[in-house]
Scaffold this active site. Sequence first.
Site, PDB file in Angstrom:
ATOM      1  N   LEU A 162      79.396  13.733  -5.404  1.00 12.10           N
ATOM      2  CA  LEU A 162      79.147  13.610  -6.844  1.00 12.10           C
ATOM      3  C   LEU A 162      78.881  14.970  -7.496  1.00 12.10           C
ATOM      4  O   LEU A 162      77.981  15.696  -7.069  1.00 12.10           O
ATOM      5  CB  LEU A 162      77.938  12.687  -7.069  1.00 12.10           C
ATOM      6  CG  LEU A 162      77.626  12.362  -8.538  1.00 12.10           C
ATOM      7  CD1 LEU A 162      78.742  11.552  -9.157  1.00 12.10           C
ATOM      8  CD2 LEU A 162      76.309  11.620  -8.640  1.00 12.10           C
ATOM      9  N   ASP A 163      79.644  15.290  -8.521  1.00 14.29           N
ATOM     10  CA  ASP A 163      79.459  16.518  -9.310  1.00 14.29           C
ATOM     11  C   ASP A 163      79.593  17.789  -8.478  1.00 14.29           C
ATOM     12  O   ASP A 163      79.047  18.838  -8.821  1.00 14.29           O
ATOM     13  CB  ASP A 163      78.099  16.511 -10.028  1.00 14.29           C
ATOM     14  CG  ASP A 163      77.983  15.354 -11.012  1.00 14.29           C
ATOM     15  OD1 ASP A 163      79.027  14.911 -11.505  1.00 14.29           O
ATOM     16  OD2 ASP A 163      76.861  14.910 -11.274  1.00 14.29           O
TER      17      ASP A 163
END
Lengths: 271, 271, 271, 271
Positions: B214-215
């Site tokens: 994530l990210d």
Amino acid sequence: MGIVASVTDFLHSNNGNIISLEQHVDRSEQRFFMRVEWMLEDFTIPEAKIDDFFGTLIGQKYQMQWKLYFTDRQPKMAIFVSKASHCLYDILQRYMSGEFAVEIPAIIGNHDNLQYLADRFEIPFYLFPITKENKPEQEAKEIALMKELEVDFIVLARYMQILSDNFVSTFPNRIINIHHSFLPAFKGARPYHSAFERGVKIIGATSHYVTADLDEGPIIFQDVAKVSHRDTVQDLKRRGKDLEKLVLSQAIWREIQHKTLPYKNKTILFE
Amino acid sequence: MGIVASVTDFLHSNNGNIISLEQHVDRSEQRFFMRVEWMLEDFTIPEAKIDDFFGTLIGQKYQMQWKLYFTDRQPKMAIFVSKASHCLYDILQRYMSGEFAVEIPAIIGNHDNLQYLADRFEIPFYLFPITKENKPEQEAKEIALMKELEVDFIVLARYMQILSDNFVSTFPNRIINIHHSFLPAFKGARPYHSAFERGVKIIGATSHYVTADLDEGPIIFQDVAKVSHRDTVQDLKRRGKDLEKLVLSQAIWREIQHKTLPYKNKTILFE
Amino acid sequence: MGIVASVTDFLHSNNGNIISLEQHVDRSEQRFFMRVEWMLEDFTIPEAKIDDFFGTLIGQKYQMQWKLYFTDRQPKMAIFVSKASHCLYDILQRYMSGEFAVEIPAIIGNHDNLQYLADRFEIPFYLFPITKENKPEQEAKEIALMKELEVDFIVLARYMQILSDNFVSTFPNRIINIHHSFLPAFKGARPYHSAFERGVKIIGATSHYVTADLDEGPIIFQDVAKVSHRDTVQDLKRRGKDLEKLVLSQAIWREIQHKTLPYKNKTILFE
Amino acid sequence: MGIVASVTDFLHSNNGNIISLEQHVDRSEQRFFMRVEWMLEDFTIPEAKIDDFFGTLIGQKYQMQWKLYFTDRQPKMAIFVSKASHCLYDILQRYMSGEFAVEIPAIIGNHDNLQYLADRFEIPFYLFPITKENKPEQEAKEIALMKELEVDFIVLARYMQILSDNFVSTFPNRIINIHHSFLPAFKGARPYHSAFERGVKIIGATSHYVTADLDEGPIIFQDVAKVSHRDTVQDLKRRGKDLEKLVLSQAIWREIQHKTLPYKNKTILFE
């Protein structure tokens, strides 16, 4: 709340000509902040009694905390350095040209690389080499020196030593550091290497008050520069230096003007 | 290494007029990257055979990886949205005015809030509400739709659902997200709240390719805006929207031009 | 056009390892520009003969103009100053720390205010006070000095004298100036006063090559800072200094790397 | 001067809770400016009488000029457009999402290119084609329409007609324009062409109030973007659009909040 009315009435009724007034309400904290600058010329309360009169007539009533600064008194700033020279040059140029209305009673180094620069500008240089073993005693000497010189605030101009909790707590919100990243990204050591590894497109620098938590103190100023895939770690370091010196000097300038108010983990920057 | 000489000689000797050529060497990875754009007019190798000829004569020799794009073929872009409209408006304006030379065969929403906008511009809108329970089957339908529509890449225009690893790995380096912070600072949810709590003086936005972490995917573009102690979380959100839409649209523009090359966890942005 | 193919083949077939290559086509002028950097190690043509061989085999064929620079030879830079010290400090810090790989054989002043700084860093300082009457003869001496010292380029570090056409034409595209405005706005004298009067919300600084037309030469670098109605002319000047020194030093850095190519009234900035 | 004391006392003694207070002194003009926002809840003077009471008790005494705005009344904004859609989309997105707390009673076009957009968002569109011959009568109709609709201010969202002095003087400091350059550089027509010709490294956009002097009115907001020798005029136009829409929308947002105060040829931007 009437604070603004009370304070401005106090100044006005004693012939104090207001130069600037700024207020800020932090609604999440339910706190009110205010900065007023007025002229002492014609002010009917003598300089030495202002604190007492203000406290008795206004401060107590609103349970305020306040500080008085007089612009004819230059603050005393000590500078801590290691090997990198860019921030020190920038500070000294502003000092020599009169932009920084400050006294510099001491430059402290844990290396002697920048002694030549202090010497050339005839500022006393103190060498305190730091090792794991001698750190407590060297810091004790530094603290004693700061007190002897009546230093108002300390600037870490790319000083590459972590100060102990003891040192930091001796000068609460009176030590300004420049961190070479856009905090809270890349805390700690080697931020340009981390930025390179992550492939960011913008790098930054952050000036902040030093607290016991490393790189977690109240942020004063930040700035950034665009970088690209072509930039090596060396390029990031080179370009970062330009940010570091400006971001640090802007924090110093505000400190000298008494325009930065740290509160909890934030700062209020008055204009 | 002779790659530039070989490639340019291949093009030149077959009457290919070079429009632009850019190369990049990543010394830490010992990799060479190159982007060449040339005119097919007068080029003596027919369009359909270029890939074979290039591979046989040049690509194999240097163990290259390469991709061919023809500018007369518009890529197909799907847009995933939730409730926030600012990125979608920005994309649609650029699409309608011809700035984005792209086809938009579908707008996918997990809410129906923006259906009206898709309807007004006569772009098919597909509603796939997501719950914990139905996520796998809804994503399976979305994947099937993307394949049926022959979508080249997917844009998450403030789509507030985390895609499963399965979804992400189906479209490697073909999903572009906008994250509303200056990565790697403030990953995950509610970055403006975190920025406010930390008291930063600059906020940012980051467009990146989506990976399983994530990210953490390769960053394409970042931009920032200065903020102050006066800005509430609502102010940060409002000002952040301006960053988000620009930073996302700039990533899309580069994707359409085939000017972004993801490599490991970074991107090379050709000019 | 085959230039890229010919040049890269010339280098490659003589064992020249290309470090970087960048090209630019100015379609409005129908001109092709290229910058190549390669390693001399293993290159089979001896250093002294490269110019001849390149010209004979490649240059003539394409009617090119070209220049050869060897990175082991540091260019010689003269600095002209008046009274303001910020640019000079910035340059000297970069020089002393090795960021600027350059020789500084002379600092020239029309005032002696900055002589102390040259003295402290043991750089020869030459004082040439300028009056209306003595300007031609003083400039003649300056030109003679530049030639005697074999200066490669001249930096005007807030030098507050306008150079004569004769002086300028003696060093075509070899004089770099910093102008304290965002050109072409506020040409000429007192740009901060003009910016204040106009009520602009952004100020700037511009480094450019000096030509016979005042503040009209090819622009190298520009940067800006936001200002507000609260800023006085003094504030603009103070904040502008930060722009001036950075914008000038960035131009110098590029000049030392031979990465700026002036052409007509523009510059090509290679990466 | 006592103004701050008098005003805050007036509010406080009538139970007006001050939300924000900002003051500014223009020393060169010897003028004092102040903006106060307070809550009407608990305020003991009824809404309809505030103006009279304030004027009688405070305003006259200090020979002030003042304006009262009530935040529960949304201002009415008319938008003038020609063919370019980027600013209009940006405005409509902010309007539809509630960011702009404003009424839009009319979109006026001198071309019908953007009528479809007004139609899709069900905002009345009025077509007033302008020729040299019909300009006075068309403007007369536009003025009549503005008055009939009780428009508070007019936004020129890349409206490519120069308004007559008569039109401008009918709405003093009530017309906001976006100029596609960094004023005062590149006034008038085709600024991107001029910027390209001059070889600037930064382009800009400026929102300002319209006065009788073309592109000379009080500047509200400016922003810039870096460009390079690789950018064509088309690139500058494309990148400039991003500046234009943001710089215009920021001016509109401030206008709606009553945070911009034009004074002579400048603006005071309250925070």
